[in-house]
Design a protein around this motif. Structure first.
Motif, PDB file in Angstrom:
ATOM      1  N   LEU A   1       0.833  -1.197   0.000  1.00 23.42           N
ATOM      2  CA  LEU A   1       0.000   0.000   0.000  1.00 23.42           C
ATOM      3  C   LEU A   1       0.874   1.256   0.000  1.00 23.42           C
ATOM      4  O   LEU A   1       0.518   2.269  -0.604  1.00 23.42           O
ATOM      5  CB  LEU A   1      -0.924   0.018   1.225  1.00 23.42           C
ATOM      6  CG  LEU A   1      -2.022  -1.045   1.271  1.00 23.42           C
ATOM      7  CD1 LEU A   1      -2.806  -0.938   2.574  1.00 23.42           C
ATOM      8  CD2 LEU A   1      -2.964  -0.917   0.080  1.00 23.42           C
ATOM      9  N   GLN A   2       2.008   1.192   0.693  1.00 20.76           N
ATOM     10  CA  GLN A   2       2.892   2.353   0.786  1.00 20.76           C
ATOM     11  C   GLN A   2       3.658   2.530  -0.527  1.00 20.76           C
ATOM     12  O   GLN A   2       3.852   1.566  -1.267  1.00 20.76           O
ATOM     13  CB  GLN A   2       3.853   2.209   1.976  1.00 20.76           C
ATOM     14  CG  GLN A   2       5.078   1.354   1.741  1.00 20.76           C
ATOM     15  CD  GLN A   2       4.846  -0.133   1.872  1.00 20.76           C
ATOM     16  OE1 GLN A   2       3.714  -0.590   2.004  1.00 20.76           O
ATOM     17  NE2 GLN A   2       5.923  -0.917   1.811  1.00 20.76           N
ATOM     18  N   PRO A   3       4.099   3.768  -0.846  1.00 18.56           N
ATOM     19  CA  PRO A   3       4.761   4.025  -2.130  1.00 18.56           C
ATOM     20  C   PRO A   3       6.240   3.665  -2.163  1.00 18.56           C
ATOM     21  O   PRO A   3       6.876   3.740  -3.208  1.00 18.56           O
ATOM     22  CB  PRO A   3       4.580   5.543  -2.299  1.00 18.56           C
ATOM     23  CG  PRO A   3       4.567   6.069  -0.907  1.00 18.56           C
ATOM     24  CD  PRO A   3       3.884   5.019  -0.079  1.00 18.56           C
ATOM     25  N   THR A   4       6.800   3.271  -1.020  1.00 19.25           N
ATOM     26  CA  THR A   4       8.233   2.974  -0.935  1.00 19.25           C
ATOM     27  C   THR A   4       8.453   1.498  -0.613  1.00 19.25           C
ATOM     28  O   THR A   4       7.564   0.827  -0.075  1.00 19.25           O
ATOM     29  CB  THR A   4       8.895   3.821   0.160  1.00 19.25           C
ATOM     30  OG1 THR A   4       8.192   3.602   1.395  1.00 19.25           O
ATOM     31  CG2 THR A   4       8.841   5.299  -0.189  1.00 19.25           C
ATOM     32  N   LEU A   5       9.657   1.020  -0.926  1.00 21.31           N
ATOM     33  CA  LEU A   5      10.008  -0.354  -0.587  1.00 21.31           C
ATOM     34  C   LEU A   5      10.384  -0.441   0.892  1.00 21.31           C
ATOM     35  O   LEU A   5      11.201   0.340   1.372  1.00 21.31           O
ATOM     36  CB  LEU A   5      11.188  -0.833  -1.437  1.00 21.31           C
ATOM     37  CG  LEU A   5      10.916  -1.124  -2.911  1.00 21.31           C
ATOM     38  CD1 LEU A   5      12.224  -1.404  -3.631  1.00 21.31           C
ATOM     39  CD2 LEU A   5       9.952  -2.287  -3.085  1.00 21.31           C
ATOM     40  N   ASN A   6       9.796  -1.396   1.578  1.00 18.54           N
ATOM     41  CA  ASN A   6      10.225  -1.696   2.941  1.00 18.54           C
ATOM     42  C   ASN A   6      11.264  -2.816   2.861  1.00 18.54           C
ATOM     43  O   ASN A   6      11.613  -3.272   1.767  1.00 18.54           O
ATOM     44  CB  ASN A   6       9.036  -2.121   3.803  1.00 18.54           C
ATOM     45  CG  ASN A   6       8.381  -3.364   3.242  1.00 18.54           C
ATOM     46  OD1 ASN A   6       7.861  -3.343   2.127  1.00 18.54           O
ATOM     47  ND2 ASN A   6       8.401  -4.448   4.000  1.00 18.54           N
TER      48      ASN A   6
END
Length: 321
Positions: A194-199
């Motif tokens: 959902l978030q725009p960055t890679l975790n």
């Protein structure tokens, strides 16, 4: 429906899905992030269905005692997901152990002050389960396993050490202060972002697909879908009889098996040939599903999780094929 709960570290991979499912279920969510001015941390949360009416965002710092006081005030449940996740560190104490340990205790100290809180659910990890010197059942991992801090330190498994120390401290504090606590222990979390960055886990998955870089020795992964992990948090909070620790692993599989599945789903996806010493062999252990399934959790098939994470990474331009 209508209950007020808190989610710490709400911009994270698991927590974003947890916030989404809580809002879908009618909860009012007080969520903490590291920075309200960082659009990569807040915009995807603000866009969730129900967010405008029932999502309230706060800044909070894990290390600062008392910074969660106002956030947990008035809540019935607290989901503590905030904790750093990375394996390469220069200062384990500062980068991993302090935020995990002090952060967990700071949240619990804030919870202790609030009489309305019925239950606290902490996102731990299989890392605080797996590092055992002489397990009684070597091939079958369950909730009775508890990582040995000395073994973690000896192996320089600093992430595992941080999660183990944080969990031990949490159980001690909860017992001494009458807090109804549950800890959840997900394995290697995959599924759509959902978030725009890679975790950390999605970045390592990209590295696995692009370069064949295996995160875990022997390429044996304890896969679990991010949506299942988020759902498990809600089930653990809502189920009156829930207690203790819960392992969350849908399937234990080798990385080459995952690559074979992906090649079948995405014929145009070029994946490296991953050669491991145990290729062709079954993983040497399995993880119990019984306790998590007793909550009503139904695990997403690995094929679905793999398909959805790759499609998500492609849609967000982290993979191209």
């Amino acid at each position: 429906m209508g209950k007020v709960v808190c989610v710490t570290g709400a911009s994270g991979y698991i927590a974003s899905w947890l916030v989404k499912l809580l809002l879908q279920s009618g909860y009012t969510v007080k969520a903490t992030v590291r920075s309200l001015s960082d659009p990569t941390r807040v915009e995807h949360l603000k866009s969730l269905e129900g967010a405008e009416e029932r999502l309230h965002l706060f800044e909070a710092d894990l290390i600062n005692e008392g910074s969660f006081d106002s956030v947990v005030d008035g809540c019935e449940g607290v989901f503590h997901t905030a904790s750093p996740v990375f394996f390469k560190v220069t200062d384990p104490q500062k980068e991993l152990i302090d935020p995990a340990l002090k952060g967990t205790l700071n949240v619990l100290k804030s919870c202790k002050k609030v009489s309305s809180i019925k239950r606290v659910v902490i996102t731990s990890s299989m890392a605080s389960v797996m590092f055992v010197k002489n397990p009684s059942k070597p091939g079958f991992v369950d909730e009775t396993w508890f990582s040995d801090p000395d073994l973690c330190e000896e192996k320089k498994e600093w992430y595992a050490l941080s999660k183990t120390l944080a969990e031990k401290a949490a159980w001690k504090f909860a017992e001494e202060n009458g807090i109804d606590l549950i800890t959840l222990h997900p394995g290697y979390v995959i599924g759509p972002l959902l978030q725009p960055t890679l975790n950390f886990s999605s970045q390592s998955f990209v590295d696995l697909i692009k370069e064949g870089k295996e995160l875990l020795p022997g390429g044996v992964y304890r896969y679990v879908d991010v949506r299942d992990v988020a759902q498990a948090h809600i089930l653990a909070f809502e189920n009156f009889s829930a207690s203790g620790r819960y392992c969350l692993v849908g399937k234990v599989a080798n990385s080459f098996q995952a690559m074979e599945i992906l090649k079948g789903i995405f014929p145009n996806l070029v994946v490296p040939s991953i050669i491991t010493e145990n290729q062709g062999a079954k993983p040497s252990y399995e993880v119990s599903k019984e306790k998590a399934e007793s909550l009503g959790l139904k695990y997403t098939p690995l094929e679905v999780s793999l398909k959805d994470i790759v499609q998500s990474l492609k849609d967000k331009n982290f993979l191209s094929f």
